[in-house]
Structures are given as C-alpha cells and as structure tokens.
Design a protein around this motif. Structure first.
Motif, PDB file in Angstrom:
ATOM      1  N   LYS A  76      -4.084  13.045   0.381  1.00 23.56           N
ATOM      2  CA  LYS A  76      -3.179  11.893   0.436  1.00 23.56           C
ATOM      3  C   LYS A  76      -3.859  10.592   0.845  1.00 23.56           C
ATOM      4  O   LYS A  76      -3.278   9.517   0.698  1.00 23.56           O
ATOM      5  CB  LYS A  76      -2.029  12.167   1.407  1.00 23.56           C
ATOM      6  N   GLU A  99      -4.530   9.659   3.876  1.00 23.41           N
ATOM      7  CA  GLU A  99      -4.085   9.208   5.180  1.00 23.41           C
ATOM      8  C   GLU A  99      -3.776  10.422   6.051  1.00 23.41           C
ATOM      9  O   GLU A  99      -3.537  11.516   5.548  1.00 23.41           O
ATOM     10  CB  GLU A  99      -2.858   8.310   5.068  1.00 23.41           C
ATOM     11  N   GLU A 114       0.837  -1.209   0.000  1.00 23.27           N
ATOM     12  CA  GLU A 114       0.000   0.000   0.000  1.00 23.27           C
ATOM     13  C   GLU A 114       0.867   1.254   0.000  1.00 23.27           C
ATOM     14  O   GLU A 114       0.496   2.267  -0.595  1.00 23.27           O
ATOM     15  CB  GLU A 114      -0.918  -0.005   1.219  1.00 23.27           C
ATOM     16  N   TYR A 115       2.014   1.186   0.632  1.00 23.24           N
ATOM     17  CA  TYR A 115       2.965   2.299   0.597  1.00 23.24           C
ATOM     18  C   TYR A 115       3.336   2.605  -0.849  1.00 23.24           C
ATOM     19  O   TYR A 115       3.354   3.780  -1.273  1.00 23.24           O
ATOM     20  CB  TYR A 115       4.216   1.951   1.405  1.00 23.24           C
ATOM     21  N   ASN A 145       0.434   4.184  -2.776  1.00 27.89           N
ATOM     22  CA  ASN A 145       0.335   5.604  -2.456  1.00 27.89           C
ATOM     23  C   ASN A 145       1.420   6.402  -3.166  1.00 27.89           C
ATOM     24  O   ASN A 145       1.203   7.540  -3.580  1.00 27.89           O
ATOM     25  CB  ASN A 145       0.423   5.819  -0.946  1.00 27.89           C
TER      26      ASN A 145
END
Length: 239
Positions: free
Chosen positions: A226, A228, A112-113, A116
């Motif tokens: 973003k 998050e 997921e990093y 993103n």
C-alpha cells in the motif's frame, strides 16, 4: 507513493514526444488519443485509458487526435510498467481523478489520498472483480476466506485439492490473472484494511485474524503493498 501535482491538460502535440518523463506520471485520457511505443511495441491510447509513465522508461508518443487528459505527477515506490494500467470501473476512476484535481488546489495530503485510492481500486479489481472461474478455483477461494488466519502454503493446497503446483498456479492465473498465494495475500490485506478502518483492534490482533505471524510481518506486507504503514492508513481512513 508520493503525490506531486494534478492537472487537467489539453493539447494537440506533446512537448516531449520521445524520451523519458522527468517525473513518474499518470495520464487518464478524457478525449482524443495517442500512439505509445515502448520497447518497439506500439499501442493506441484512447478515452478512459489510464496510462503510467515511470520516469526511467524510454518511450515514443504521438497524439492522433486533440487530447484532453488528467496529468498526475508522482513518485512511485514500486516499479510500474510503462503503458496502460488495467481498470474495470472507469466511472469510479473518473470520479477519483475529479476529486484529486479539486483536492490538489488546497491540500496535497488529500490529493495523495485519492492517488492511493486509484491503486487500491486496481488492486481490489485484480483480486475481486468477477471473472470466469473454474469450480476448483471457486472452492479454493472459499477455503481461503474460511481459513484466513491459518498457515496456507502451496504444498498444503496441492495436497488438499490433489493438484500439482504448476497446475494450481496455471489454473489461478487463467481464472484470476494472479497466483493463488497472491490472491490469498490480497484477501488478507483487504481484511486488514477493513479491520483497521472499522475496529479498535490492535495491530497484533489484526495480524492474528488475517494470518500473519505477528504485527511486524503485517506492517511490512501492508507497507510494501500500500505504500504506507497500517497506523497511517488507519488515521487517514478511519470512519
């Protein structure tokens, strides 16, 4: 956004040629191509194209030559257009997808990093990739950079630079692809990102430096853009 899966696929015919994706998805084409039709408009997808398929959009697609691509399933927190997403640095994007595929085998959190990071790259390129600019646009951008913490409105810009609201908006869109206020917002969020990663400043201090009224407004803007919170971003990216 939420990462679901990342796969490397090869095929000569789509299992679903007409309809809607069961989940939000991204394709990054490595080899071959396909024709994509959305709302009666057809575009040809080729190698190095990044394509978004939001689950609520109807489409028709047909492979034109043997296709090899990264297939990413996800949940997008904001609407994306069905079709090609603009990306300049394709080598960086390819590296991100390769890391995402490896990460997905062991940790969805790390995958997921990288997902993103794809959208951070798109956002950063939108704001900072060099484009032909009018000298006045360059002057306004420099003013933004020197005054990030100040309150800057469209009215202030029109008065300071002696140009109408419609004129300054058109000028910026022609030169950067976005409005002056959106450009300013991108600069502020980029500065906030850097401070979250490289400093021990509190969110209130960062908000003041970047021109937000308080930490609450910064947190809302950051999460909306973003996907998050600043706190989660800092924990995940801290050097």
């Amino acid at each position: 956004m939420k990462f679901l899966d990342c796969m490397l696929r090869s095929m000569d015919k789509f299992g679903l040629e007409k309809g809607k994706q069961p989940t939000d998805a991204l394709f990054y084409v490595l080899e071959g191509g396909f024709d994509l039709t959305v709302n009666g408009k057809t575009v040809s997808i080729k190698p190095n194209d990044l394509v978004a398929f939001p689950k609520n959009i109807s489409f028709e697609r047909h492979i034109t030559s043997q296709l090899k691509f990264y297939y990413i399933k996800a949940v997008f927190e904001k609407d994306l257009p069905c079709g090609i997403l603009p990306v300049k640095n394709k080598m960086r994007l390819l590296s991100t997808f390769a890391f995402m595929l490896e990460a997905s085998k062991n940790s969805k959190e790390y995958a997921e990093y990288f997902l993103n990071d794809v959208f951070m790259q798109i956002s950063a390129e939108e704001a900072f990739v060099s484009k032909p600019k009018n000298p006045l646009v360059e002057e306004i951008i420099q003013f933004f950079k020197e005054n990030l913490k100040e309150k800057i409105s469209l009215n202030l810009l029109t008065n300071k630079f002696r140009i109408s609201k419609s004129g300054i908006i058109e000028l910026f869109k022609n030169s950067t692809g976005i409005t002056p206020i959106k450009y300013l917002s991108n600069l502020r969020l980029k500065e906030a990102e850097e401070l979250l990663i490289t400093s021990d400043l509190s969110l209130t201090e960062i908000a003041d430096i970047c021109g937000y009224d308080n930490a609450f407004y910064l947190s809302n803007a950051f999460k909306m853009e973003k996907g998050e919170s600043p706190k989660f971003f800092r924990e995940k990216h801290r050097i």
